[in-house]
Design a protein around this motif. Sequence first.
Motif, PDB file in Angstrom:
ATOM      1  N   GLU A  60      11.516  -4.564  -7.701  1.00 20.37           N
ATOM      2  CA  GLU A  60      10.055  -4.603  -7.860  1.00 20.37           C
ATOM      3  C   GLU A  60       9.451  -3.205  -7.960  1.00 20.37           C
ATOM      4  O   GLU A  60       8.543  -2.965  -8.755  1.00 20.37           O
ATOM      5  N   LYS A  61       9.966  -2.257  -7.194  1.00 21.40           N
ATOM      6  CA  LYS A  61       9.431  -0.894  -7.260  1.00 21.40           C
ATOM      7  C   LYS A  61       9.732  -0.234  -8.601  1.00 21.40           C
ATOM      8  O   LYS A  61       9.006   0.658  -9.043  1.00 21.40           O
ATOM      9  N   ALA A  62      10.789  -0.703  -9.270  1.00 19.56           N
ATOM     10  CA  ALA A  62      11.146  -0.144 -10.572  1.00 19.56           C
ATOM     11  C   ALA A  62      10.424  -0.825 -11.729  1.00 19.56           C
ATOM     12  O   ALA A  62      10.329  -0.243 -12.821  1.00 19.56           O
ATOM     13  N   THR A  63       9.907  -2.049 -11.503  1.00 19.16           N
ATOM     14  CA  THR A  63       9.414  -2.851 -12.629  1.00 19.16           C
ATOM     15  C   THR A  63       8.013  -3.418 -12.464  1.00 19.16           C
ATOM     16  O   THR A  63       7.360  -3.731 -13.465  1.00 19.16           O
ATOM     17  N   ASN A  64       7.551  -3.607 -11.252  1.00 18.77           N
ATOM     18  CA  ASN A  64       6.291  -4.313 -10.999  1.00 18.77           C
ATOM     19  C   ASN A  64       5.134  -3.330 -11.080  1.00 18.77           C
ATOM     20  O   ASN A  64       5.012  -2.433 -10.249  1.00 18.77           O
ATOM     21  N   PRO A  65       4.246  -3.462 -12.066  1.00 16.59           N
ATOM     22  CA  PRO A  65       3.172  -2.466 -12.219  1.00 16.59           C
ATOM     23  C   PRO A  65       2.284  -2.341 -10.991  1.00 16.59           C
ATOM     24  O   PRO A  65       1.737  -1.266 -10.727  1.00 16.59           O
ATOM     25  N   PHE A  66       2.156  -3.418 -10.221  1.00 16.41           N
ATOM     26  CA  PHE A  66       1.289  -3.376  -9.042  1.00 16.41           C
ATOM     27  C   PHE A  66       1.887  -2.537  -7.905  1.00 16.41           C
ATOM     28  O   PHE A  66       1.177  -2.197  -6.955  1.00 16.41           O
ATOM     29  N   LEU A  67       3.175  -2.206  -8.011  1.00 12.34           N
ATOM     30  CA  LEU A  67       3.805  -1.316  -7.042  1.00 12.34           C
ATOM     31  C   LEU A  67       4.064   0.066  -7.630  1.00 12.34           C
ATOM     32  O   LEU A  67       4.734   0.892  -7.009  1.00 12.34           O
ATOM     33  N   ILE A  99      -5.931   2.526  -8.935  1.00 12.95           N
ATOM     34  CA  ILE A  99      -5.052   2.062 -10.018  1.00 12.95           C
ATOM     35  C   ILE A  99      -4.767   0.579  -9.821  1.00 12.95           C
ATOM     36  O   ILE A  99      -4.857  -0.226 -10.764  1.00 12.95           O
ATOM     37  N   PHE A 100      -4.424   0.210  -8.580  1.00 18.69           N
ATOM     38  CA  PHE A 100      -4.187  -1.204  -8.285  1.00 18.69           C
ATOM     39  C   PHE A 100      -5.418  -2.040  -8.622  1.00 18.69           C
ATOM     40  O   PHE A 100      -5.301  -3.114  -9.233  1.00 18.69           O
ATOM     41  N   TRP A 160      -3.913  -3.487  -1.566  1.00 18.25           N
ATOM     42  CA  TRP A 160      -2.980  -2.405  -1.853  1.00 18.25           C
ATOM     43  C   TRP A 160      -2.264  -1.961  -0.581  1.00 18.25           C
ATOM     44  O   TRP A 160      -1.050  -1.726  -0.576  1.00 18.25           O
ATOM     45  N   ASN A 161      -2.994  -1.862   0.514  1.00 19.88           N
ATOM     46  CA  ASN A 161      -2.370  -1.493   1.786  1.00 19.88           C
ATOM     47  C   ASN A 161      -1.304  -2.512   2.193  1.00 19.88           C
ATOM     48  O   ASN A 161      -0.240  -2.153   2.713  1.00 19.88           O
ATOM     49  N   SER A 162      -1.593  -3.791   1.946  1.00 24.58           N
ATOM     50  CA  SER A 162      -0.619  -4.839   2.273  1.00 24.58           C
ATOM     51  C   SER A 162       0.620  -4.733   1.398  1.00 24.58           C
ATOM     52  O   SER A 162       1.758  -4.841   1.890  1.00 24.58           O
ATOM     53  N   LEU A 163       0.430  -4.518   0.111  1.00 23.82           N
ATOM     54  CA  LEU A 163       1.572  -4.356  -0.785  1.00 23.82           C
ATOM     55  C   LEU A 163       2.398  -3.132  -0.401  1.00 23.82           C
ATOM     56  O   LEU A 163       3.637  -3.151  -0.489  1.00 23.82           O
TER      57      LEU A 163
END
Length: 256
Positions: free
Chosen positions: A217-224, A245-246, A153-156
């Motif tokens: 990606e920030k608008a659509t990627n659940p991992f972000l 959450i991640f 998560w820190n890397s993302l």
Amino acid sequence: MGVLNTVLVPCLTDNYCVLLHEPDSGETAVIDASSAPNIKAALNERGWRLNHIIITHHHTDHTAGVADLKASYGAAVTGPEAEADRIPGLTRGVTASTKISLAGHPINVIETPGHTLGHVTYHFPDDAMAFTGDTLFSLGCGRVFEGDPQMMWNSLSKIAALPGDTSIFCGHEYTLNNARFAMSIEPENEALQARVAEVEALRASGKPTLPTTIDVEKATNPFLRPQSHAIRARLGLEGALDWQIFERLRHLKNKA
């Protein structure tokens, strides 16, 4: 200093390598080296000669072509210092403090461990591009093989902090599969709905879904998107920390 030309090179089953070429100097690099024959064919088609092989992490599907390409072109091999003993023919190990460039274009090395402990992302700030290997995918992220969920998560988060217009080149064509999972997590997300329709159309016509961008990606990627109230409610983790959450999302995706 000219504009860097980029060429997406499909390799193996679903890998992508990327050629970078500066036309004024002729200097050429490849990001990751899954398959030497595919990369050589792309170089020959354009009359380019390879000078640099730049590796994000040690997994064989990103390094299998290194030895052949290095022998054929005498190219320098750059990769994470932390994985120096696992990348064949490495000539330059890099960390976050290493200053590197390609034909005058600066490259920031971002340490993004989790998928592997030494994984790095290469950010070209003047060109608004980043090469994320198997850390961030379009609508997804890599499996956590060597690190732990908080590390990943820190890397993302480091990648998500890049400027929104940064083009993201990832290591695999996983977007359609990732889209199905994303829709199961946040189906009410209208930006995600639109992106899924776009992805389906691209794949139906045999086109790649990359590059994507940080904003997309920030608008659509659940991992972000651990801040999403809809995602938190669906997971039953309204009060959890973002990395938790991640962690739950990655666990669910592993089972999908």
